[in-house]
Structure formats: structure tokens, C-alpha cells
Scaffold this active site. Sequence first.
Site, PDB file in Angstrom:
ATOM      1  N   LYS A  54       0.833  -1.213   0.000  1.00 52.78           N
ATOM      2  CA  LYS A  54       0.000   0.000   0.000  1.00 52.78           C
ATOM      3  C   LYS A  54       0.865   1.259   0.000  1.00 52.78           C
ATOM      4  CE  LYS A  54      -3.746  -2.493   2.259  1.00 52.78           C
ATOM      5  NZ  LYS A  54      -4.437  -2.861   3.516  1.00 52.78           N
ATOM      6  N   GLN A  98      -4.829  -1.391   9.880  1.00 50.61           N
ATOM      7  CA  GLN A  98      -4.646  -2.682   9.220  1.00 50.61           C
ATOM      8  C   GLN A  98      -5.270  -3.807  10.054  1.00 50.61           C
ATOM      9  OE1 GLN A  98      -3.220  -3.212   6.090  1.00 50.61           O
ATOM     10  NE2 GLN A  98      -3.933  -5.303   6.372  1.00 50.61           N
ATOM     11  N   ASP A 121     -10.823   2.593   3.847  1.00 50.20           N
ATOM     12  CA  ASP A 121     -11.118   1.178   3.605  1.00 50.20           C
ATOM     13  C   ASP A 121     -12.601   0.974   3.276  1.00 50.20           C
ATOM     14  OD1 ASP A 121      -8.958  -0.572   3.610  1.00 50.20           O
ATOM     15  OD2 ASP A 121      -8.818  -0.628   5.800  1.00 50.20           O
TER      16      ASP A 121
END
Length: 297
Positions: A54, A98, A121
Site C-alpha cells: 500500500k 490494518q 477502507d
Amino acid sequence: MSAKILDGRKVANLVKEQVQEDVEEWIDRGHRPPFLQVILVGHDPASATYIRAKTKACKKVGIETDTLQLPDTVSDKELKKIIKKYNNDDTVDGILVQLPLPAHLSSHSVIEAIDYRKDVDGFHPMNVGRLAVEEPTMRSCTPAGIMELLNYYSIPTKGQHAVVVGNSSIVGSPMSIMLSRENGANAGKSTTTICHQFTKDLTAHTIVADIIVVAVGQPNIIKGEMVKEGVVVIDVGFNRIADESGDEGYKLVGDCEFETVKEKASWITPVPGGVGPMTVAMLMKNTLLAAKGSIYP
Ligand code: NAP
């Protein structure tokens, strides 16, 4: 029949090139570069790998990023205090915690602590809810990437029977909402069935599917004998299995028995190189949207 490959790396690169152009234009108009704050709790090696992918993508498209590494003993209270600080920081556009988190932390509760406008997200209940009522929203990256892939390859889903195997709140569930409710150039408005661990006869569903999206986390859960000729198969699964033939001692496989499924499918995503790169590309897109603040009224 041997399936054609839905090339996630190629399409992800195209998405990232577009984001890069849009970021340059955004900066040319006098704005600072978008900024993504990543929070990593603990030392899960798979999580560290995802974060590396990422942050590398951020660098490529011109998004600035920082990763805050926290010990796996961090308390719920301390973690939420840190999230609140980033929520209130106008120089932070996107916040990504995460997953998975250590067992003493509730991922639902931690995600809910993120300002939904910074939830790149797309996991916050506000964003999931807006998706379900067809309002503009931060779309969950993995299913959004799959919709992008289906659109790119002009795979029609309207009126088709899509079977989503797996019903998690981050993949299967938003996938079923997008497939059934959205109305994209090609993807969306399918007749959608959701299967999960209590589904009695999985094959009875997969064998009649025009499109299968499988997101379970079990290698070989979908085999050639379970699908019909011409099916489109999107394999989200990302599993490490022991493999002594390579240096690493493991290899990455999806949830499909690739060799048998590809003989019957018309299209299939490989693992790796299918859905994974699309997820990262959509994260870039979401971070730019968060910086622009253009989604919500
Ligand atoms: P998850 O939260 O563990 O959810 C798994 C889902 O599979 C659950 O809905 C579960 O049902 C269902 N399931 C379990 N056994 C089943 C069975 N026998 N038949 C049908 N459904 C069954 O997993 P996830 O986070 O969605 O991830 C799934 C996989 O995708 C993992 O391999 C993960 O690594 C991968 N993944 C890849 C990406 C990417 O970008 N490539 C992104 C995210 C996830 P219940 O709801 O009944 O428990």
C-alpha cells in the site's frame, strides 16, 4: 474451454495512473498532496506485507503516507485516542487501521472510531449503510476493485446470477450489495445469492451461477465439478500454503482449485495478480476522494 485471465495487475496499474494524474491536477490547483495515515498493531508478517504494497502504491501515485507501528498490547482506549487525534488533524485525509487486530481489540469498534469521511477502507458502518441505500460513499476497496475489473473487461452482470461465497463485512457482504444494487456500465444489478458457512449445499448454488465471487480463505473450496461451463470466477482468497519447492517455503493460492476451475470458466482471476492489486488501487482512489472531501453532502 480454458478461461481467459482477468489481469488485476494491468487494470490496477491503469487505475493508479489515473489517480496519479488526478493527484497532480489536485496539487496543481494549489492543494497539498493527499495524506494517508496507516496504523499497524503488532507484528503480523502478512499485515506488514500488505502495508508495504500500500505504501509503495502511495509513493507511485503521489500520495504521502506514514505508518504508525503500535505494540500488540496497545489498549482499546489508547488506540482510540490516537485515532481521535488523526480524526481531528486536518493534514490527515485517510486513516487505515490494518486488520486483523489482536484478539483483545474489537475491529468493529475500532473502525467505528474512525471519522467515516477518513475511512478509506470503506468499513465504517456509515459507509456500509450508505452503500446499502445507494448513496455516494467510500466503497470497500476489495469489492469496489472487483466491480472495476468486471467493468474493464465488459463482463455483463445485469440480470445474471451472481453467487458470492463468503459473507464477511469487509468483502462478501459489500460485494453482494454492489453486485445486486449498483448500476455500472456493465457490473451491477445481478440476481445475487450469498453463501456462508451454514449454507447447506454449496454446489447447488455454485453450479447454477453465471458469476462466482469466492472470499472464504480456504484453498480449493471451489472445484471444477462445482461450476458450470462459461462461468466467470473471481477468486478473492489469499492463502499461504506450505511449498518446499521455492525459497520462501510457502506459496500463495486462492480459494479455487485453479487448474480444474479454469477448464470450465470463461474468465478467471489468478492468485496472485487478480483481486489483490485491485484492492490497493482502489485504496489510492479512496484516499484521493477523502482528500477532495467530495463524497458526502
Ligand atoms: P472472513 O472474515 O474469515 O470471512 C469468511 C467468510 O467465509 C465468512 O462469511 C464465512 O461464513 C464464510 N465461510 C466459511 N466457511 C464456509 C463454507 N464452508 N462455505 C461457504 N462459506 C464459508 O474472511 P474475509 O476477510 O472475507 O477474507 C476471505 C479471504 O479473502 C481470505 O483468504 C483473505 O485473505 C482474502 N482477502 C483478500 C483480499 C484481497 O485484496 N485479495 C482482501 C480481503 C480478503 P460465516 O459468515 O457464516 O462465518
